[in-house]
Design a protein around this motif. Structure first.
Motif: not given
Length: 59
Positions: A47-51, A2-4, A40-42
């Motif tokens: 999250h590293t590329t999509d947020c 998950a994102c930190p 939460n990478d669901r």
């Protein structure tokens, strides 16, 4: 992983919630459940590329 920057909080300054809500420390705000899915990478999201919040915080 998950994102930190993601936290789940049961209250804000003014009220408490029945269930914990997703809070992004990168933008200091509660985020929508769909945003938390990215955190939460669901659903094959990352999250590293999509947020954009994550990418901006990492700069």
């Amino acid at each position: 992983m998950a994102c930190p920057y993601l936290e789940y909080r049961e209250a804000d300054e003014e009220r408490s919630f029945e269930t914990a809500r997703a809070y992004c420390t990168a933008v200091d705000a509660f985020v929508q459940p769909m945003r938390a899915d990215i955190c939460n990478d669901r659903y094959e999201l990352d999250h590293t590329t999509d947020c954009e919040f994550y990418r901006n915080a990492e700069r």
